[in-house]
Motif scaffolding. Structure first.
Motif, PDB file in Angstrom:
ATOM      1  N   PRO A 178       0.737  -1.090  -0.053  1.00  0.00           N
ATOM      2  CA  PRO A 178       0.173   0.110   0.017  1.00  0.00           C
ATOM      3  C   PRO A 178       0.752   1.266  -0.112  1.00  0.00           C
ATOM      4  O   PRO A 178       0.548   2.220  -0.651  1.00  0.00           O
ATOM      5  N   GLY A 179       1.957   1.365   0.581  1.00  0.00           N
ATOM      6  CA  GLY A 179       2.779   2.537   0.560  1.00  0.00           C
ATOM      7  C   GLY A 179       3.291   2.911  -0.518  1.00  0.00           C
ATOM      8  O   GLY A 179       3.930   3.935  -0.698  1.00  0.00           O
ATOM      9  N   ASN A 180       3.388   2.008  -1.544  1.00  0.00           N
ATOM     10  CA  ASN A 180       3.504   2.254  -3.056  1.00  0.00           C
ATOM     11  C   ASN A 180       2.856   2.829  -3.767  1.00  0.00           C
ATOM     12  O   ASN A 180       2.983   3.219  -4.916  1.00  0.00           O
ATOM     13  N   ILE A 181       1.364   2.801  -3.580  1.00  0.00           N
ATOM     14  CA  ILE A 181       0.327   3.143  -4.170  1.00  0.00           C
ATOM     15  C   ILE A 181       0.391   4.760  -4.197  1.00  0.00           C
ATOM     16  O   ILE A 181       0.430   5.511  -3.043  1.00  0.00           O
ATOM     17  N   GLY A 182       0.584   5.440  -5.295  1.00  0.00           N
ATOM     18  CA  GLY A 182       0.572   7.045  -5.370  1.00  0.00           C
ATOM     19  C   GLY A 182       2.126   7.608  -5.210  1.00  0.00           C
ATOM     20  O   GLY A 182       2.230   8.652  -4.777  1.00  0.00           O
ATOM     21  N   ALA A 183       2.969   6.544  -4.918  1.00  0.00           N
ATOM     22  CA  ALA A 183       4.310   6.862  -4.640  1.00  0.00           C
ATOM     23  C   ALA A 183       4.934   7.758  -5.910  1.00  0.00           C
ATOM     24  O   ALA A 183       4.525   7.812  -6.899  1.00  0.00           O
ATOM     25  N   ASN A 184       6.146   8.666  -5.329  1.00  0.00           N
ATOM     26  CA  ASN A 184       6.363   9.378  -6.357  1.00  0.00           C
ATOM     27  C   ASN A 184       7.545   8.613  -6.970  1.00  0.00           C
ATOM     28  O   ASN A 184       8.917   8.462  -6.771  1.00  0.00           O
ATOM     29  N   ILE A 185       7.169   8.102  -8.280  1.00  0.00           N
ATOM     30  CA  ILE A 185       7.924   7.246  -8.929  1.00  0.00           C
ATOM     31  C   ILE A 185       9.073   7.927  -9.440  1.00  0.00           C
ATOM     32  O   ILE A 185      10.433   7.357  -9.612  1.00  0.00           O
ATOM     33  N   GLY A 186       9.317   9.165 -10.032  1.00  0.00           N
ATOM     34  CA  GLY A 186      10.153   9.880 -10.511  1.00  0.00           C
ATOM     35  C   GLY A 186      11.481   9.908  -9.424  1.00  0.00           C
ATOM     36  O   GLY A 186      12.425   9.969  -9.808  1.00  0.00           O
ATOM     37  N   ARG A 187      10.886  10.334  -8.043  1.00  0.00           N
ATOM     38  CA  ARG A 187      11.928  10.234  -7.107  1.00  0.00           C
ATOM     39  C   ARG A 187      12.713   8.942  -7.025  1.00  0.00           C
ATOM     40  O   ARG A 187      13.914   9.227  -6.685  1.00  0.00           O
ATOM     41  N   ARG A 188      11.778   8.142  -6.975  1.00  0.00           N
ATOM     42  CA  ARG A 188      12.472   6.606  -6.740  1.00  0.00           C
ATOM     43  C   ARG A 188      13.442   6.593  -7.916  1.00  0.00           C
ATOM     44  O   ARG A 188      14.555   5.807  -7.597  1.00  0.00           O
ATOM     45  N   MET A 189      13.182   6.645  -9.188  1.00  0.00           N
ATOM     46  CA  MET A 189      14.031   6.482 -10.032  1.00  0.00           C
ATOM     47  C   MET A 189      15.206   7.405  -9.954  1.00  0.00           C
ATOM     48  O   MET A 189      16.411   6.684 -10.331  1.00  0.00           O
ATOM     49  N   ALA A 190      15.195   8.551  -9.635  1.00  0.00           N
ATOM     50  CA  ALA A 190      16.318   9.281  -9.591  1.00  0.00           C
ATOM     51  C   ALA A 190      17.214   9.186  -8.322  1.00  0.00           C
ATOM     52  O   ALA A 190      18.588   9.030  -8.438  1.00  0.00           O
ATOM     53  N   LEU A 191      16.904   8.580  -7.235  1.00  0.00           N
ATOM     54  CA  LEU A 191      17.446   8.267  -5.970  1.00  0.00           C
ATOM     55  C   LEU A 191      18.190   6.771  -6.031  1.00  0.00           C
ATOM     56  O   LEU A 191      19.235   6.573  -5.590  1.00  0.00           O
ATOM     57  N   TYR A 192      17.229   5.967  -6.870  1.00  0.00           N
ATOM     58  CA  TYR A 192      17.725   4.521  -6.719  1.00  0.00           C
ATOM     59  C   TYR A 192      18.169   3.825  -8.339  1.00  0.00           C
ATOM     60  O   TYR A 192      19.480   3.255  -8.594  1.00  0.00           O
ATOM     61  N   HIS A 193      17.005   4.002  -8.957  1.00  0.00           N
ATOM     62  CA  HIS A 193      17.257   3.448 -10.252  1.00  0.00           C
ATOM     63  C   HIS A 193      18.401   3.796 -11.203  1.00  0.00           C
ATOM     64  O   HIS A 193      19.317   3.032 -11.655  1.00  0.00           O
ATOM     65  N   ARG A 194      18.379   4.796 -11.441  1.00  0.00           N
ATOM     66  CA  ARG A 194      19.460   5.695 -12.415  1.00  0.00           C
ATOM     67  C   ARG A 194      20.798   5.816 -11.956  1.00  0.00           C
ATOM     68  O   ARG A 194      21.830   5.289 -12.701  1.00  0.00           O
ATOM     69  N   PRO A 195      21.155   5.990 -10.511  1.00  0.00           N
ATOM     70  CA  PRO A 195      22.350   5.769 -10.007  1.00  0.00           C
ATOM     71  C   PRO A 195      22.926   4.424 -10.144  1.00  0.00           C
ATOM     72  O   PRO A 195      24.120   4.035 -10.402  1.00  0.00           O
ATOM     73  N   TYR A 196      22.004   3.379  -9.705  1.00  0.00           N
ATOM     74  CA  TYR A 196      22.383   2.206  -9.969  1.00  0.00           C
ATOM     75  C   TYR A 196      23.037   1.667 -11.281  1.00  0.00           C
ATOM     76  O   TYR A 196      24.067   1.035 -11.351  1.00  0.00           O
ATOM     77  N   HIS A 197      22.144   1.864 -12.345  1.00  0.00           N
ATOM     78  CA  HIS A 197      22.504   1.669 -13.584  1.00  0.00           C
ATOM     79  C   HIS A 197      23.621   2.390 -14.414  1.00  0.00           C
ATOM     80  O   HIS A 197      24.422   1.772 -14.932  1.00  0.00           O
ATOM     81  N   THR A 198      23.773   3.474 -13.804  1.00  0.00           N
ATOM     82  CA  THR A 198      24.991   4.313 -14.272  1.00  0.00           C
ATOM     83  C   THR A 198      26.078   3.950 -13.814  1.00  0.00           C
ATOM     84  O   THR A 198      27.057   3.576 -14.590  1.00  0.00           O
ATOM     85  N   ALA A 199      26.119   3.651 -12.507  1.00  0.00           N
ATOM     86  CA  ALA A 199      27.461   3.053 -11.764  1.00  0.00           C
ATOM     87  C   ALA A 199      27.570   1.715 -12.449  1.00  0.00           C
ATOM     88  O   ALA A 199      28.866   1.240 -12.460  1.00  0.00           O
ATOM     89  N   LEU A 200      26.637   0.823 -12.701  1.00  0.00           N
ATOM     90  CA  LEU A 200      26.968  -0.431 -13.316  1.00  0.00           C
ATOM     91  C   LEU A 200      27.469  -0.268 -14.592  1.00  0.00           C
ATOM     92  O   LEU A 200      28.562  -0.912 -15.047  1.00  0.00           O
ATOM     93  N   GLY A 201      27.108   0.430 -15.285  1.00  0.00           N
ATOM     94  CA  GLY A 201      27.464   0.750 -16.762  1.00  0.00           C
ATOM     95  C   GLY A 201      28.931   1.201 -16.790  1.00  0.00           C
ATOM     96  O   GLY A 201      29.926   0.773 -17.450  1.00  0.00           O
ATOM     97  N   ASP A 202      29.327   2.111 -15.594  1.00  0.00           N
ATOM     98  CA  ASP A 202      30.601   2.662 -15.628  1.00  0.00           C
ATOM     99  C   ASP A 202      31.461   1.610 -15.058  1.00  0.00           C
ATOM    100  O   ASP A 202      32.722   1.599 -15.533  1.00  0.00           O
ATOM    101  N   MET A 203      30.926   0.649 -14.288  1.00  0.00           N
ATOM    102  CA  MET A 203      32.085  -0.414 -13.854  1.00  0.00           C
ATOM    103  C   MET A 203      32.155  -1.406 -14.976  1.00  0.00           C
ATOM    104  O   MET A 203      33.317  -1.840 -15.034  1.00  0.00           O
ATOM    105  N   ILE A 204      31.533  -1.525 -15.744  1.00  0.00           N
ATOM    106  CA  ILE A 204      31.396  -2.516 -16.886  1.00  0.00           C
ATOM    107  C   ILE A 204      32.724  -2.116 -17.859  1.00  0.00           C
ATOM    108  O   ILE A 204      33.412  -2.636 -18.379  1.00  0.00           O
ATOM    109  N   ASP A 205      32.547  -0.551 -18.048  1.00  0.00           N
ATOM    110  CA  ASP A 205      33.532   0.103 -18.685  1.00  0.00           C
ATOM    111  C   ASP A 205      34.939  -0.031 -18.240  1.00  0.00           C
ATOM    112  O   ASP A 205      35.967  -0.301 -19.090  1.00  0.00           O
TER     113      ASP A 205
END
Length: 243
Positions: A100-127
């Protein structure tokens, strides 16, 4: 917990290596400012974390020289193994449980705080590492919570378009006397977001491993499987290079 406010930790040498490990679902951590509205006991179950994977990935890095990029936030906060525009990236339901806590959650904030930094760092590590083979480590439940259907495979190999490495690994794990699932218990045709983005898009062979949780629920099991995975992955790489 988050390390320096980052949704990941990286273990192992930062320089070139033949193999590299990724663990998208290794943590059940929920930041203090996020209220999921669920029974806290569920954080120790599969809906929140791939049980045993943190220990396997850490051992692959520390004991077998395979650098690892390991998630430090629960998939209930942000599922890092989903595309940003998928509803399941911030799930409102998982395996029959309402979040229930994810209903109406600020999706953009979650992406900015967690998803994008995770995948950016993963891509950099692969490089930096320039691996010849990527390992994505997950675990699955011995049976579905919503049914009594048993899952007999000790390990499954998932893939989307590129099955080069998986075909060798299926054979090699089978030679160890294991019951091996070919795109089981899920299909990599639907669930392969991280490897689609970081392996298939770059032309890097990969193994997406789904290990049954009872196999890696203990430290002894995690050590055994880390050794087994490292051995099979090394032999897969030799097979690919000699093809």
């Amino acid at each position: 917990m988050l390390i320096d406010e980052k949704p990941y930790r990286q273990v192992g040498e930062a320089g070139p290596a033949e193999l590299m490990c990724v663990a998208d679902h290794a943590s059940n951590f929920v930041p203090d400012d996020i209220e999921l509205g669920i029974d806290p006991k569920l954080l120790d179950e599969h809906i929140a974390v791939d049980i045993g994977v943190n220990g396997v990935a850490d051992r692959l890095a520390r004991r077998h020289g395979i650098p690892a990029h390991i998630a430090t936030v629960s998939r209930l906060v942000c599922d890092l193994h989903r595309k940003e525009d998928e509803p399941a990236a911030v799930p409102t339901e998982s395996d029959g449980h309402l979040i229930p806590g994810n209903i109406g959650a600020n999706i953009g904030r979650r992406m900015a705080l967690y998803h994008r930094p995770y995948h950016t760092a993963l891509g950099d590590m692969i490089d930096r590492v320039q691996p010849k083979l990527l390992l994505a480590v997950h675990s699955f439940t011995p049976e579905l919570a919503t049914s009594s259907q048993e899952r007999p495979w000790e390990i499954g190999l998932l893939y989307n378009q590129d099955d080069r490495a998986a075909r060798h690994a299926i054979r090699l794990f089978g030679e160890q006397g294991l019951t091996v699932g070919d795109n089981e218990p899920y299909s990599g045709k639907q669930l392969n977001a991280t490897m689609d983005r970081h392996a298939e898009a770059r032309g890097i062979p990969y193994l997406t491993l789904e290990i049954r949780q009872d196999q890696i629920a203990t430290e002894a099991g995690q050590a055994r499987w880390a050794t087994l995975v490292a051995d099979v992955a090394g032999r897969v790489l030799l097979a690919l290079e000699s093809a």
